[in-house]
Design an enzyme around this catalytic site. Structure first.
Site, mmCIF file in Angstrom:
data_model
loop_
_atom_site.group_PDB
_atom_site.id
_atom_site.type_symbol
_atom_site.label_atom_id
_atom_site.label_comp_id
_atom_site.label_asym_id
_atom_site.label_seq_id
_atom_site.Cartn_x
_atom_site.Cartn_y
_atom_site.Cartn_z
ATOM 1 N N TYR A 153 0.918 -1.258 0.048
ATOM 2 C CA TYR A 153 0.172 -0.126 0.098
ATOM 3 C C TYR A 153 1.042 1.312 -0.241
ATOM 4 O O TYR A 153 0.488 1.840 -0.529
ATOM 5 C CB TYR A 153 -0.933 -0.165 1.559
ATOM 6 C CG TYR A 153 -1.806 1.353 1.317
ATOM 7 C CD1 TYR A 153 -3.120 1.223 0.822
ATOM 8 C CD2 TYR A 153 -1.580 1.976 1.881
ATOM 9 C CE1 TYR A 153 -3.587 2.442 0.792
ATOM 10 C CE2 TYR A 153 -2.513 3.395 2.204
ATOM 11 C CZ TYR A 153 -4.094 3.814 2.133
ATOM 12 O OH TYR A 153 -4.654 4.350 1.841
ATOM 13 N N ALA A 155 4.095 1.535 -0.780
ATOM 14 C CA ALA A 155 4.414 1.382 -2.122
ATOM 15 C C ALA A 155 3.695 2.407 -3.769
ATOM 16 O O ALA A 155 4.321 3.372 -3.957
ATOM 17 C CB ALA A 155 5.319 0.022 -2.639
ATOM 18 N N ALA A 156 2.515 1.551 -3.622
ATOM 19 C CA ALA A 156 1.753 2.413 -4.421
ATOM 20 C C ALA A 156 0.856 3.371 -4.099
ATOM 21 O O ALA A 156 1.186 4.482 -5.110
ATOM 22 C CB ALA A 156 0.010 1.062 -4.484
HETATM 23 P P1 NAP Z 1 -13.548 2.566 1.084
HETATM 24 O O1 NAP Z 1 -14.837 3.799 2.151
HETATM 25 O O2 NAP Z 1 -12.874 1.658 1.645
HETATM 26 O O3 NAP Z 1 -13.982 3.615 -0.500
HETATM 27 C C1 NAP Z 1 -13.726 3.082 -1.461
HETATM 28 C C2 NAP Z 1 -13.873 2.923 -3.163
HETATM 29 O O4 NAP Z 1 -12.835 3.184 -3.642
HETATM 30 C C3 NAP Z 1 -15.231 2.682 -3.170
HETATM 31 O O5 NAP Z 1 -16.068 3.771 -3.346
HETATM 32 C C4 NAP Z 1 -14.778 1.783 -4.168
HETATM 33 O O6 NAP Z 1 -15.897 1.550 -5.136
HETATM 34 C C5 NAP Z 1 -13.716 2.015 -4.392
HETATM 35 N N1 NAP Z 1 -13.507 1.139 -5.780
HETATM 36 C C6 NAP Z 1 -12.349 0.343 -5.114
HETATM 37 N N2 NAP Z 1 -11.496 -0.095 -5.401
HETATM 38 C C7 NAP Z 1 -11.880 0.298 -7.083
HETATM 39 C C8 NAP Z 1 -11.762 0.249 -8.803
HETATM 40 N N3 NAP Z 1 -11.509 -0.285 -8.778
HETATM 41 N N4 NAP Z 1 -13.075 0.701 -9.364
HETATM 42 C C9 NAP Z 1 -13.709 2.200 -9.003
HETATM 43 N N5 NAP Z 1 -13.297 2.104 -7.551
HETATM 44 C C10 NAP Z 1 -13.312 1.274 -6.926
HETATM 45 O O7 NAP Z 1 -11.780 4.147 1.582
HETATM 46 P P2 NAP Z 1 -11.578 5.497 1.694
HETATM 47 O O8 NAP Z 1 -11.588 6.062 2.907
HETATM 48 O O9 NAP Z 1 -12.946 6.417 0.625
HETATM 49 O O10 NAP Z 1 -10.637 5.801 0.324
HETATM 50 C C11 NAP Z 1 -10.663 6.277 -0.494
HETATM 51 C C12 NAP Z 1 -9.351 6.492 -0.916
HETATM 52 O O11 NAP Z 1 -8.382 7.348 0.424
HETATM 53 C C13 NAP Z 1 -8.250 5.516 -1.575
HETATM 54 O O12 NAP Z 1 -7.922 6.114 -1.954
HETATM 55 C C14 NAP Z 1 -7.667 5.478 0.173
HETATM 56 O O13 NAP Z 1 -6.531 4.473 -0.265
HETATM 57 C C15 NAP Z 1 -7.659 6.736 0.113
HETATM 58 N N6 NAP Z 1 -6.904 7.075 1.818
HETATM 59 C C16 NAP Z 1 -7.428 6.611 2.884
HETATM 60 C C17 NAP Z 1 -7.655 6.622 4.165
HETATM 61 C C18 NAP Z 1 -8.418 6.381 5.908
HETATM 62 O O14 NAP Z 1 -7.834 6.483 6.281
HETATM 63 N N7 NAP Z 1 -9.709 5.712 5.263
HETATM 64 C C19 NAP Z 1 -6.576 7.255 4.481
HETATM 65 C C20 NAP Z 1 -5.040 7.738 3.035
HETATM 66 C C21 NAP Z 1 -5.663 7.585 2.145
HETATM 67 P P3 NAP Z 1 -16.993 0.187 -5.126
HETATM 68 O O15 NAP Z 1 -17.969 0.190 -3.185
HETATM 69 O O16 NAP Z 1 -18.048 0.507 -5.476
HETATM 70 O O17 NAP Z 1 -16.068 -0.389 -5.047
#
Ligand code: NAP
Length: 245
Positions: A153, A155-156
């Site tokens: 994660y 690294a990505a």
């Molecule tokens: P989340 O609640 O798990 O939601 C992830 C979202 O990404 C969902 O809407 C999901 O859609 C979508 N998704 C996953 N795989 C996909 C794909 N192949 N194509 C299109 N959509 C896809 O996560 P979040 O916390 O909101 O995270 C959003 C972003 O913030 C991510 O990039 C995450 O790495 C980053 N982030 C989050 C945190 C944190 O603490 N929450 C911290 C740092 C960074 P479906 O459900 O429709 O599949």
């Protein structure tokens, strides 16, 4: 003034959903992308429309070139333009590095890195033709600092940071801004597996004494996409309550 369009990837849930709702509230037409959570994407669009906003939903796996191509075509057919792209879709996984399978690694990079590449490459040519556009990528504080048990994660997400800086240099002359938000721990389903005790420890380790909300991130993305941030490009803004300073 002509209404602007924003495409938010992964807007069915969590941070992306909040970004979609905030842009709609601020007068943007919103394209809500989802992959698996169709019902939640529908409810996001319903919510926006009930509040008088304009939104459409499009299912596409961001790592699938053909699905991305069709998604962009649909947004153009409905809204005629994409002014802002928010590359938010992402997955996370916690595992010891020595336990990671090849497939774990591939999935992580397919969605979190290739997804950003595919959607950005599909959206850029019209932005370059129009000589305007704005791209905000969602990385993570772990992409800046690295996290134990999240090597793939981290690294990505570090790749998304390099992507942001390089693309900002390349498309700056076309008046396209490319910035990146690196969130800290945000209250979404992504962190559902964390125990209450871990959340408490994280709060205590954060100078501002709390974990973040999707709204904290959405407000920052809205700012970066606005005229107010027009001289910012290639920037990585860590929004983590001070956790990594
Ligand atoms: P989340 O609640 O798990 O939601 C992830 C979202 O990404 C969902 O809407 C999901 O859609 C979508 N998704 C996953 N795989 C996909 C794909 N192949 N194509 C299109 N959509 C896809 O996560 P979040 O916390 O909101 O995270 C959003 C972003 O913030 C991510 O990039 C995450 O790495 C980053 N982030 C989050 C945190 C944190 O603490 N929450 C911290 C740092 C960074 P479906 O459900 O429709 O599949």
């Amino acid at each position: 003034m002509k209404q602007k369009t924003v495409l938010v990837t992964g807007a069915s849930r969590g941070i992306g959903r909040e970004i979609a709702k905030l842009f709609a509230k601020n007068g943007y037409q919103v394209a809500v992308n989802y992959c698996l959570s169709q019902e939640q994407a529908e409810s996001c669009v319903d919510e926006i429309q009930q509040q008088g906003g304009t939104a459409m939903m499009i299912g596409a796996d961001v790592s699938n070139r053909l699905e991305v191509h069709n998604m962009i075509k649909q947004v153009y057919q409905s809204f005629g333009t994409i002014d802002i792209l928010v590359n938010n879709a992402g997955i996370a996984q916690q595992k010891l590095f020595t336990d990671l399978s090849e497939q774990d690694w591939i999935n992580m990079f397919d969605i979190n890195v290739k997804g950003v590449f595919e959607v950005t490459q599909a959206v850029l040519p019209p932005m370059i033709r129009q000589q305007q556009g704005n791209i905000v990528n969602i990385s993570s504080m772990w992409g800046v600092t690295g996290a134990s048990c999240e090597v793939h994660y981290s690294a990505a997400k570090a790749a998304v940071i390099g992507f942001t800086k390089a693309l900002a240099k390349e498309v700056g002359p076309s008046h396209i801004n490319v910035n990146c938000v690196a969130p800290g721990v945000i209250q979404t389903q992504m962190n559902d597996l964390l125990s209450q005790q871990t959340i408490q420890t994280l709060k205590e380790e954060t100078p501002l004494g709390r974990i973040g909300t999707p709204k904290d991130i959405a407000e920052l993305v809205l700012f970066l996409a606005s005229e107010k941030a027009s001289f910012l490009t290639g920037q990585i803004i860590t929004a983590d309550g001070g956790m990594t300073i």
